[in-house]
Structure formats: structure tokens, C-alpha cells
Design a protein around this motif. Structure first.
Motif, PDB file in Angstrom:
ATOM      1  N   PHE A 127       3.025 -12.450   5.526  1.00 46.46           N
ATOM      2  CA  PHE A 127       4.056 -12.116   6.504  1.00 46.46           C
ATOM      3  C   PHE A 127       4.972 -11.047   5.920  1.00 46.46           C
ATOM      4  O   PHE A 127       5.427 -11.151   4.775  1.00 46.46           O
ATOM      5  CB  PHE A 127       4.867 -13.359   6.881  1.00 46.46           C
ATOM      6  CG  PHE A 127       4.041 -14.463   7.486  1.00 46.46           C
ATOM      7  CD1 PHE A 127       3.108 -14.179   8.476  1.00 46.46           C
ATOM      8  CD2 PHE A 127       4.190 -15.769   7.078  1.00 46.46           C
ATOM      9  CE1 PHE A 127       2.335 -15.188   9.035  1.00 46.46           C
ATOM     10  CE2 PHE A 127       3.426 -16.794   7.635  1.00 46.46           C
ATOM     11  CZ  PHE A 127       2.498 -16.504   8.622  1.00 46.46           C
ATOM     12  N   GLY A 128       5.213 -10.003   6.697  1.00 45.56           N
ATOM     13  CA  GLY A 128       6.040  -8.886   6.241  1.00 45.56           C
ATOM     14  C   GLY A 128       5.253  -7.698   5.737  1.00 45.56           C
ATOM     15  O   GLY A 128       5.809  -6.600   5.610  1.00 45.56           O
ATOM     16  N   ASP A 129       3.970  -7.872   5.426  1.00 45.22           N
ATOM     17  CA  ASP A 129       3.127  -6.756   4.985  1.00 45.22           C
ATOM     18  C   ASP A 129       2.853  -5.804   6.145  1.00 45.22           C
ATOM     19  O   ASP A 129       2.762  -6.232   7.311  1.00 45.22           O
ATOM     20  CB  ASP A 129       1.806  -7.264   4.427  1.00 45.22           C
ATOM     21  CG  ASP A 129       1.948  -7.896   3.052  1.00 45.22           C
ATOM     22  OD1 ASP A 129       3.006  -7.712   2.430  1.00 45.22           O
ATOM     23  OD2 ASP A 129       1.003  -8.576   2.606  1.00 45.22           O
ATOM     24  N   THR A 130       2.692  -4.528   5.829  1.00 45.05           N
ATOM     25  CA  THR A 130       2.482  -3.505   6.858  1.00 45.05           C
ATOM     26  C   THR A 130       1.278  -2.638   6.511  1.00 45.05           C
ATOM     27  O   THR A 130       1.137  -2.197   5.365  1.00 45.05           O
ATOM     28  CB  THR A 130       3.722  -2.606   7.003  1.00 45.05           C
ATOM     29  OG1 THR A 130       4.852  -3.406   7.361  1.00 45.05           O
ATOM     30  CG2 THR A 130       3.506  -1.544   8.079  1.00 45.05           C
ATOM     31  N   VAL A 131       0.430  -2.396   7.503  1.00 46.09           N
ATOM     32  CA  VAL A 131      -0.711  -1.506   7.327  1.00 46.09           C
ATOM     33  C   VAL A 131      -0.568  -0.308   8.262  1.00 46.09           C
ATOM     34  O   VAL A 131      -0.135  -0.442   9.410  1.00 46.09           O
ATOM     35  CB  VAL A 131      -2.051  -2.236   7.603  1.00 46.09           C
ATOM     36  CG1 VAL A 131      -2.092  -2.815   9.009  1.00 46.09           C
ATOM     37  CG2 VAL A 131      -3.236  -1.296   7.377  1.00 46.09           C
ATOM     38  N   SER A 170       1.763   2.325   0.225  1.00 45.68           N
ATOM     39  CA  SER A 170       0.914   2.953  -0.797  1.00 45.68           C
ATOM     40  C   SER A 170      -0.459   3.288  -0.222  1.00 45.68           C
ATOM     41  O   SER A 170      -0.983   2.554   0.628  1.00 45.68           O
ATOM     42  CB  SER A 170       0.745   2.010  -1.992  1.00 45.68           C
ATOM     43  OG  SER A 170       1.986   1.757  -2.610  1.00 45.68           O
ATOM     44  N   ALA A 171      -1.037   4.399  -0.701  1.00 44.26           N
ATOM     45  CA  ALA A 171      -2.372   4.794  -0.246  1.00 44.26           C
ATOM     46  C   ALA A 171      -3.379   3.707  -0.589  1.00 44.26           C
ATOM     47  O   ALA A 171      -3.430   3.237  -1.736  1.00 44.26           O
ATOM     48  CB  ALA A 171      -2.765   6.113  -0.891  1.00 44.26           C
ATOM     49  N   PHE A 172      -4.180   3.323   0.384  1.00 48.93           N
ATOM     50  CA  PHE A 172      -5.134   2.237   0.195  1.00 48.93           C
ATOM     51  C   PHE A 172      -6.576   2.698   0.425  1.00 48.93           C
ATOM     52  O   PHE A 172      -7.490   2.239  -0.249  1.00 48.93           O
ATOM     53  CB  PHE A 172      -4.796   1.097   1.157  1.00 48.93           C
ATOM     54  CG  PHE A 172      -5.602  -0.153   0.972  1.00 48.93           C
ATOM     55  CD1 PHE A 172      -5.274  -1.075  -0.010  1.00 48.93           C
ATOM     56  CD2 PHE A 172      -6.705  -0.427   1.789  1.00 48.93           C
ATOM     57  CE1 PHE A 172      -6.016  -2.244  -0.178  1.00 48.93           C
ATOM     58  CE2 PHE A 172      -7.455  -1.585   1.628  1.00 48.93           C
ATOM     59  CZ  PHE A 172      -7.105  -2.494   0.641  1.00 48.93           C
ATOM     60  N   GLY A 173      -6.761   3.613   1.395  1.00 45.31           N
ATOM     61  CA  GLY A 173      -8.114   4.083   1.677  1.00 45.31           C
ATOM     62  C   GLY A 173      -8.134   5.475   2.259  1.00 45.31           C
ATOM     63  O   GLY A 173      -7.207   5.886   2.958  1.00 45.31           O
ATOM     64  N   LYS A 174      -9.187   6.223   1.954  1.00 47.09           N
ATOM     65  CA  LYS A 174      -9.405   7.544   2.540  1.00 47.09           C
ATOM     66  C   LYS A 174     -10.913   7.803   2.654  1.00 47.09           C
ATOM     67  O   LYS A 174     -11.392   8.908   2.413  1.00 47.09           O
ATOM     68  CB  LYS A 174      -8.724   8.640   1.725  1.00 47.09           C
ATOM     69  CG  LYS A 174      -9.099   8.678   0.240  1.00 47.09           C
ATOM     70  CD  LYS A 174      -8.381   9.819  -0.473  1.00 47.09           C
ATOM     71  CE  LYS A 174      -8.803   9.901  -1.941  1.00 47.09           C
ATOM     72  NZ  LYS A 174      -8.150  11.019  -2.657  1.00 47.09           N
ATOM     73  N   ALA A 175     -11.644   6.769   3.038  1.00 47.82           N
ATOM     74  CA  ALA A 175     -13.099   6.898   3.178  1.00 47.82           C
ATOM     75  C   ALA A 175     -13.441   7.835   4.334  1.00 47.82           C
ATOM     76  O   ALA A 175     -12.796   7.815   5.377  1.00 47.82           O
ATOM     77  CB  ALA A 175     -13.715   5.515   3.422  1.00 47.82           C
ATOM     78  N   ASN A 176     -14.457   8.658   4.133  1.00 48.51           N
ATOM     79  CA  ASN A 176     -14.908   9.578   5.173  1.00 48.51           C
ATOM     80  C   ASN A 176     -15.728   8.815   6.205  1.00 48.51           C
ATOM     81  O   ASN A 176     -16.625   8.041   5.864  1.00 48.51           O
ATOM     82  CB  ASN A 176     -15.734  10.706   4.555  1.00 48.51           C
ATOM     83  CG  ASN A 176     -16.111  11.766   5.571  1.00 48.51           C
ATOM     84  OD1 ASN A 176     -16.940  11.560   6.444  1.00 48.51           O
ATOM     85  ND2 ASN A 176     -15.490  12.925   5.438  1.00 48.51           N
ATOM     86  N   ALA A 177     -15.416   9.041   7.476  1.00 46.53           N
ATOM     87  CA  ALA A 177     -16.061   8.277   8.546  1.00 46.53           C
ATOM     88  C   ALA A 177     -17.534   8.637   8.743  1.00 46.53           C
ATOM     89  O   ALA A 177     -18.290   7.843   9.319  1.00 46.53           O
ATOM     90  CB  ALA A 177     -15.309   8.471   9.862  1.00 46.53           C
TER      91      ALA A 177
END
Length: 340
Positions: A307-311, A225-232
Motif C-alpha cells: 500500500f502506497g507504492d506507485t508504478v 526509480s527506473a524499473f524497466g525499459k524492455a523493447n516491445a
């Protein structure tokens, strides 16, 4: 141009990657490793660029580029210095515990020296022994320098930035307070980092490379799921050239030094950030979600990684094409060293 290190030995094998990240060509006759190329950058860069141009033009035969075969561009580095260029992140952490940010933080960057001997690959697992350690991702932008002279100005430091990458700076939040209380800094609370499959020269970023940062969103997804899209670029207090100059204030930096931006963090309408599903740009780490929960409700609600989470971490150009390739790390339980 775009460069990568295929997994081979401790330091990988250097390849030149096409702009669309679909093909690659061996660069071993120019430089065997990324570090070798950086040590001899003035000599190697023109030859690598010629190979890159030929690959994109289709005048040299390449092979299929596979991101899962990549190590981090520098599988181990002489130096990894991580800054904290987004003061919104610092402000949130301090506000959650009822403390103010010292005024000096707005003029003098925060920076720590991290472990750089065991970077993991962009698609490797994050090994952790205990979920109670508070496993967290931190999505950042980073740069790699050539040899930087002590006392360099920010204006001159930008010319020493040779490559740009992304990083997942894995943090063990549950261990941080105890370590910082000792007055020295991070050691156990910072696990091995994972950098993007590809490192690119600043010119590859085009107009997005502005004021020594990247004017594009840094995309983070968590368990699909989308978590972040902050502009750098947005809300960045110190740009990458300023961070390089800060690192070189009292010593020279050797070629292959990696400088990180710290967690990319944007405000929302002048205040704390907001989740993507609520109309905001989300976050680049779980800690920020928790800090906002603490500020607004008085308690933490979102758990750290299990454990098992993916980023996943990636950045697209304005046409929607991946620039650096994709970091994707799954948390895996570490059961200890093997015994005979």
C-alpha cells in the motif's frame, strides 16, 4: 490520430487529442464515446482525422488536455483478451519451478479472457484488500480492433487493428496458483486494469510500428526509480496481428475488442533479464525479478507491491515525446463496500 475518453458516466466522453498531448477538442458531434466511434469506424474515422489535423495545425481552438481527467480509452469493453507473446516471461516462470515450456507454446499463443467491465483510469488508484495477495504490475502493449471475422489470417488481421494503447494489467500473484490449480483460469487473481490516457492509430507510430508491434522501449518506473525499459519488439514470439488472428480462430470479434501482448520481456545476452542498474533493460513486472532471484539464489527476495507504492508506465518516440500519455497507479487499501 490520438483519441481519449474524459471521465463522464460509465463510458466516458470522446475527445481528439493533439499529437503533443497538450490540447484536445470535443468529438461528441461525431461519436459520443470511443465505442460509438469503433462501431461506426469507417464513417467516423475520416471525420475524427480531419479534426485531429485541424487541431495540430492550430486552425481549431482546443482546450488544455489533462491526463488525470481521463478514463481508460474504453472505460469498459465488450472483450479483453490478454496473450503471452513474450515467451521469455513464460520460460522464467517455468524455470523457477523446475518445469520446461511445452513446445506447442512456441506455435500456439497463450491467451485468457479477462474482466473488462471495470477498467480503472490511467491515474486511478489500484484498490487491493490485502498485501498478501501479491500485488504486481504488468506493463504491456495492447490493440483495439473493429469487427473481426472468424478465421481471419494474421496478414488480414493487421488491417483490423484500429488503435494501439498501453496497459497496466494488475495481477494478484498470490491468488494465481490456487485459481490455476482448479483448471479454469484467472478471475480473482486479476484486478481491474488501467490503460493509457490516449489510444493512437498505428500510423501515429511511424516506422516504430513494424511487423504489427512497436519497436520502442516500454518505460516502467516504480516508486520514482527506473524499473524497466524492455523493447516491445525484441524477443516477441507472436506479434499483435497473430494474437488477433488467434483470438478470432473460432468466433467473430466485435468492434471494441482489446487484445493484449502480455508482459513485455527481454532476454539479456541470451539469458535471463538484468536490472537497469546492473546494465540490463529491467523488467515490466515484479514477478520476473523474483523468478530470476529464485533461479540464481534459490529464494525470492524482492517483495510485491505494498500500500502506497506507485508504478508508472509510458512510451516515448525517438525524439523523447510521450506517445500515449502516462499510466500512474498508486496501490491503495480497499476497506470494503460502504454501508448505510
Amino acid at each position: 490520430m490520438k483519441l481519449a475518453s474524459l471521465k463522464l458516466g460509465r463510458d466516458g466522453h470522446l475527445v481528439v487529442v493533439s499529437r503533443d498531448l497538450k490540447t484536445a477538442v470535443d468529438a461528441g458531434e461525431i461519436a459520443s464515446t470511443m465505442q460509438d466511434a469503433l462501431d461506426r469506424w469507417d464513417e467516423c474515422a475520416p471525420r475524427l482525422k480531419a479534426k485531429y489535423d485541424a487541431l495540430n495545425a492550430g486552425t481549431v481552438e482546443g482546450f488544455t488536455f489533462v491526463e488525470t481527467a481521463c478514463a481508460s480509452p474504453l472505460p469498459r469493453a465488450y472483450q479483453w483478451l490478454d496473450g503471452s507473446a513474450y515467451l521469455n516471461h513464460v520460460e522464467l516462470v517455468r524455470k523457477a519451478r523446475g518445469a520446461k515450456v511445452p513446445e506447442s507454446f512456441y506455435d500456439d499463443p497463450l491467451m485468457y479472457q479477462g474482466g473488462s467491465d471495470t477498467f480503472i483510469g490511467p491515474r486511478d488508484a489500484i484498490l487491493a484488500s490485502d498485501e498478501a495477495h501479491g500485488i504486481d504490475m504488468e506493463a504491456e502493449i495492447t490493440v483495439i480492433t473493429d469487427d473481426v471475422p472468424m478465421g481471419v489470417s494474421p496478414e488480414s488481421a493487421i488491417d483490423h487493428i484500429k488503435l494501439v494503447m498501453l496497459v497496466n494489467d494488475v495481477s494478484l500473484r498470490g491468488l494465481i496458483p490456487g485459481e490455476l490449480a482448479k483448471g479454469f483460469g484467472f478471475v480473482q487473481s486479476k484486478a481491474s486494469c488501467a490503460f493509457s490516457p490516449v489510444a493512437v492509430t498505428p500510423d501515429e507510430l511511424g516506422k516504430a510500428w513494424e511487423d504489427a508491434t512497436i519497436d520502442l522501449p516500454l518505460l516502467v518506473d516504480y516508486n520514482g526509480s527506473a524499473f524497466g525499459k524492455a523493447n516491445a519488439k525484441t524477443d516477441m514470439t507472436f506479434n499483435m496481428a497473430q494474437l488477433v488472428a488467434h483470438a478470432a480462430k473460432t468466433r467473430h470479434l466485435c468492434a471494441g475488442s482489446i487484445i493484449g501482448s502480455g508482459t513485455v520481456s527481454n532476454k539479456f545476452e541470451g539469458s535471463e533479464g538484468k536490472k537497469i542498474e546492473d546494465g540490463g533493460v529491467g523488467y515490466s513486472c515484479i514477478a520476473e525479478v523474483r523468478m530470476i532471484e529464485k533461479i540464481q539464489t534459490g529464494e525470492f527476495k524482492t517483495p510485491f507491491m505494498s500500500f502506497g507504492d506507485t508504478v508508472g508506465i509510458e512510451m516515448h518516440d525517438v525524439a523523447g515525446n510521450s506517445i500515449f500519455g502516462r499510466i500512474e497507479n498508486k496501490v491503495q487499501k480497499y476497506t470494503g463496500p460502504k454501508t448505510a
